[in-house]
Design an enzyme around this catalytic site. Structure first.
Site, PDB file in Angstrom:
ATOM      1  CD  GLU A 181      -3.210 -18.378   8.671  1.00 32.70           C
ATOM      2  OE1 GLU A 181      -3.599 -17.344   9.257  1.00 32.70           O
ATOM      3  OE2 GLU A 181      -2.242 -18.368   7.884  1.00 32.70           O
TER       4      GLU A 181
ATOM      5  CD  GLN B  33       1.930 -14.676   8.770  1.00 31.62           C
ATOM      6  OE1 GLN B  33       0.774 -14.708   9.194  1.00 31.62           O
ATOM      7  NE2 GLN B  33       2.348 -13.806   7.853  1.00 31.62           N
TER       8      GLN B  33
ATOM      9  NE  ARG C 163       4.158  -9.084   9.883  1.00 25.33           N
ATOM     10  CZ  ARG C 163       3.216  -8.520  10.632  1.00 25.33           C
ATOM     11  NH1 ARG C 163       3.497  -8.174  11.879  1.00 25.33           N
ATOM     12  NH2 ARG C 163       1.999  -8.320  10.146  1.00 25.33           N
TER      13      ARG C 163
END
Length: 419
Positions: free
Chosen positions: A133, A96, A281
């Site tokens: 992240e 992803q 994705r």
């Protein structure tokens, strides 16, 4: 501060044992993939109040500035800007990529304008936020992160000696890096399904053989062969071979910025991210893949994985990242060691991953002077000392402006905001 009661998400790729072992609970036999800590509307943590458990999101909504701090609300709005997790992967997650903030805002506005239902399977943008992240390993942790240099990717594919991969090898040799990577990924994701499934089968068999002998890509071939066993025939297996394979040791981390393709393969770690659900994705999933939009978002440039190791200052080991929605750090506590004072003008979530951490707020540990502390508590309107003991897998929420004195013996992760 409040002890958190958290939700475990049972995604199919999750481990059946890692999170129960961390929490000291009995495995159920079902996968337990992620333990969520925060105020995400999908599964907010809960805190105890006189009338029973209350969602942390409700506590924040009732007094955003009091809980989050004025600076955090001014920068990020009246919501906790990060989601903190324990992630336990027993099989690969989808390959992803995430949009940057401008792309997320534009994509969300476009889908809203076109009336795409929020729960539609083909919807790309669930919100208008980006999703940088950070994953920090608690056990050895395998993943894929960023494109290999095109010559290295070509050598890896050529080493498989699969005839149907040779056109991709030629493309990687014939064009500049960014053009070559774009053309190969486009070709892989656009290929006829039956032919690609046969290519994946041949490539995975070759990877199995090469993983058993010494060679420069032995560990990577082993990882790709494992991916293919979980996703037979998936074009994402070939796409994954364009990416860097990386194994993190406990305490090491990876930062995943916008446009960088990645996948987590196996292991237990703590993850922190901006509060968003925007995922595009590339493969290794039965879910929707929007190839044109994906190709628009991906950054087609070789990127070294950039393994992060914490930088220690006064006992706090910090993982430096270029964004402000979250900041992750770690304390390794020794019995009899000097207590640590944690202060922040922003909210914090504290997670114990080993041993025991003792938290004390509002008491004499804040100033070392009982009279001064009592005066300070009176000015704050507090009611004296509050203490929490966090065992392995337990966590607490600390509102902005509350000072914590930390002691104990074990490891504690601290998630907060840069303001």
């Amino acid at each position: 501060m409040d002890r958190l009661a958290n939700t475990v998400r049972p995604y199919a790729w999750g481990s059946t044992t890692a999170i129960p072992q961390l929490l000291g609970t009995e495995p159920t036999g079902e996968p337990q993939a992620e333990l969520w800590m925060g105020a995400h509307p999908g599964a907010p943590s809960r805190v105890e109040r006189a009338k029973g458990p209350v969602a942390l999101s409700e506590v924040i909504a009732a007094d955003p500035e009091g809980v989050l701090g004025e600076a955090a609300v001014r920068r990020f709005g009246p919501r906790l800007p990060f989601l903190f997790k324990v992630l336990a992967a027993d099989s690969p997650l989808s390959l992803q990529v995430h949009p940057d903030l401008a792309q997320a805002k534009a994509g969300y506005a476009d889908e809203e304008h076109r009336g795409v239902p929020a729960d539609a399977a083909h919807r790309n943008y669930k919100d208008a936020n980006h999703k940088p992240e950070l994953i920090c390993a608690l056990t050895p942790f395998d993943g894929l992160c960023g494109f290999r240099p095109e010559t290295e990717a070509a050598d890896l594919l050529a080493g498989l000696d699969v005839d149907s991969l040779k056109p991709y090898v030629d493309l990687l040799h014939a064009h500049p890096e960014t053009d070559a990577l774009r053309e190969v990924l486009t070709a892989v994701l656009s290929a006829e399904k039956t032919a690609m499934a046969e290519t994946v089968a041949q490539a995975s068999a070759a990877a199995e053989r090469l993983a058993a002998v010494e060679g420069p890509h032995r560990d990577a071939y082993a990882a790709y062969a494992s991916i293919a066993r979980h996703y037979p025939g998936d074009p994402g297996v070939i796409a994954a071979m364009l990416l860097n394979y990386v194994r993190l040791q406990p305490g090491e981390a990876l930062f995943l910025g916008a446009g960088v393709p990645h996948a987590y393969l196996s292991g237990l770690g703590v993850e922190i991210m901006a509060n968003s659900d925007n995922v595009l994705r590339c493969g290794l999933t039965p879910k929707h893949i929007d190839v044109p939009e994906l190709l628009r978002i991906v950054r087609f440039e070789p990127t070294a994985p950039g393994v992060l190791r914490p930088e220690a200052v006064d006992g706090e080991e910090t993982y430096e990242t270029p964004i402000d929605e979250f900041r992750l750090s770690r304390y390794v506590l020794a019995e009899g060691g000097e207590p640590r004072r944690l202060t922040s003008g922003a909210p914090q979530i504290l997670l114990c991953t080993a041993g025991t951490a003792m938290l004390r707020s509002g008491g004499t540990g804040e100033t070392g002077d009982p009279a001064a502390t009592n005066a300070m508590n009176a000015m704050k309107g507090t009611k004296g000392t509050k203490e929490l003991s966090l065992g392995q897998g337990e966590s607490a929420f600390v509102p902005a402006g509350e000072e914590i004195v930390l002691s104990g013996r074990g490891t504690l992760f601290r998630a907060t905001v840069v303001v």
